[in-house]
Design a protein around this motif. Sequence first.
Motif, mmCIF file in Angstrom:
data_model
loop_
_atom_site.group_PDB
_atom_site.id
_atom_site.type_symbol
_atom_site.label_atom_id
_atom_site.label_comp_id
_atom_site.label_asym_id
_atom_site.label_seq_id
_atom_site.Cartn_x
_atom_site.Cartn_y
_atom_site.Cartn_z
ATOM 1 N N ALA A 11 0.830 -1.214 0.000
ATOM 2 C CA ALA A 11 0.000 0.000 0.000
ATOM 3 C C ALA A 11 0.861 1.259 0.000
ATOM 4 C CB ALA A 11 -0.938 -0.004 1.201
ATOM 5 N N ALA A 12 1.969 1.234 0.742
ATOM 6 C CA ALA A 12 2.857 2.395 0.769
ATOM 7 C C ALA A 12 3.505 2.638 -0.587
ATOM 8 C CB ALA A 12 3.927 2.210 1.843
ATOM 9 N N SER A 15 0.826 3.974 -2.927
ATOM 10 C CA SER A 15 0.471 5.342 -2.524
ATOM 11 C C SER A 15 1.551 6.327 -2.951
ATOM 12 C CB SER A 15 0.262 5.427 -1.019
ATOM 13 O OG SER A 15 -0.812 4.632 -0.614
ATOM 14 N N ALA A 18 1.235 6.902 -6.698
ATOM 15 C CA ALA A 18 0.088 7.772 -6.988
ATOM 16 C C ALA A 18 0.380 9.213 -6.572
ATOM 17 C CB ALA A 18 -1.156 7.254 -6.286
ATOM 18 N N LEU A 19 1.016 9.392 -5.435
ATOM 19 C CA LEU A 19 1.322 10.740 -4.947
ATOM 20 C C LEU A 19 2.334 11.446 -5.840
ATOM 21 C CD1 LEU A 19 0.856 12.793 -2.659
ATOM 22 C CD2 LEU A 19 2.777 11.754 -1.469
ATOM 23 N N TRP A 22 0.630 12.271 -9.208
ATOM 24 C CA TRP A 22 -0.634 13.000 -9.155
ATOM 25 C C TRP A 22 -0.469 14.371 -9.813
ATOM 26 C CZ3 TRP A 22 -5.218 11.075 -7.918
ATOM 27 C CH2 TRP A 22 -6.274 11.956 -7.752
ATOM 28 N N PHE A 43 -0.119 3.380 -12.615
ATOM 29 C CA PHE A 43 -0.536 2.678 -11.407
ATOM 30 C C PHE A 43 -0.791 1.204 -11.700
ATOM 31 C CE2 PHE A 43 -3.589 1.417 -8.155
ATOM 32 C CZ PHE A 43 -2.980 1.912 -7.016
ATOM 33 N N GLN A 47 1.258 -1.840 -10.066
ATOM 34 C CA GLN A 47 0.541 -2.856 -9.306
ATOM 35 C C GLN A 47 0.766 -4.238 -9.913
ATOM 36 O OE1 GLN A 47 -3.656 -2.185 -8.910
ATOM 37 N NE2 GLN A 47 -3.765 -3.485 -7.108
ATOM 38 N N THR A 103 -6.497 -4.095 -1.643
ATOM 39 C CA THR A 103 -5.997 -3.014 -0.790
ATOM 40 C C THR A 103 -5.779 -1.747 -1.596
ATOM 41 O OG1 THR A 103 -4.942 -4.577 0.698
ATOM 42 C CG2 THR A 103 -4.084 -2.343 0.721
ATOM 43 N N SER A 104 -5.450 -1.897 -2.858
ATOM 44 C CA SER A 104 -5.147 -0.734 -3.692
ATOM 45 C C SER A 104 -6.385 -0.076 -4.281
ATOM 46 C CB SER A 104 -4.228 -1.159 -4.828
ATOM 47 O OG SER A 104 -4.930 -2.024 -5.698
ATOM 48 N N ILE A 107 -6.918 3.607 -3.488
ATOM 49 C CA ILE A 107 -5.897 4.458 -4.092
ATOM 50 C C ILE A 107 -6.219 4.682 -5.567
ATOM 51 C CG2 ILE A 107 -3.432 4.705 -4.569
ATOM 52 C CD1 ILE A 107 -2.991 2.741 -2.173
#
Length: 180
Positions: A11-12, A15, A18-19, A22, A43, A47, A103-104, A107
């Motif tokens: 997840a980190a 994230s 994505a961050l 973005w 993404f 993934q 989990t993703s 996001i």
Amino acid sequence: PRTFVALGVYAAALSAIALLAWPSGEYDVIYQAERARKLFLLFALAQFVLVTLFSPVFSAGAITQEKEKKSLELLLTAPWSADAVTVGKFLSAVAVLALLVLTSLPILGLCLFLGGILVEEVVGYYLVLLAVASAFGMVGLTCSAYFGRTYAALSVSYLIVLPLGGLVVGLFGTGQAGSI
């Protein structure tokens, strides 16, 4: 603990991707939709790579660990058939991979707010990703059944899964994701 740590790292990592990708600032709707599509492709690629790397970790030791602990014979003398034990091992490995994939979802759901991506595309992507995770999990489980040591099963699983993952990425192409 291994699953919890893997979920956190997974997840980190997603994230952070994505961050970093973005879009910032205010843009017109067409440009923002293009950026959202590129973010979605980046993404999705990230993934897919993470699922490819994690699949053998959760499946390649399923049966070999029983062999190494000398508990496989005890497990096979239980009232379950060998097929039931194998299916149970497979489902437990794939359940962890499915948990990683799901989990993703929050996001990736953020990309929907930018526009340019349809809900059907996201659902289709997740179905394909779950199918790939299941297939790669089966490769790891097969190696686990064939080899006597976890290290050997894991190594051979990676030797099979990594080229297959590269083939899938090559078939679907990622040229659009690299221009963010």
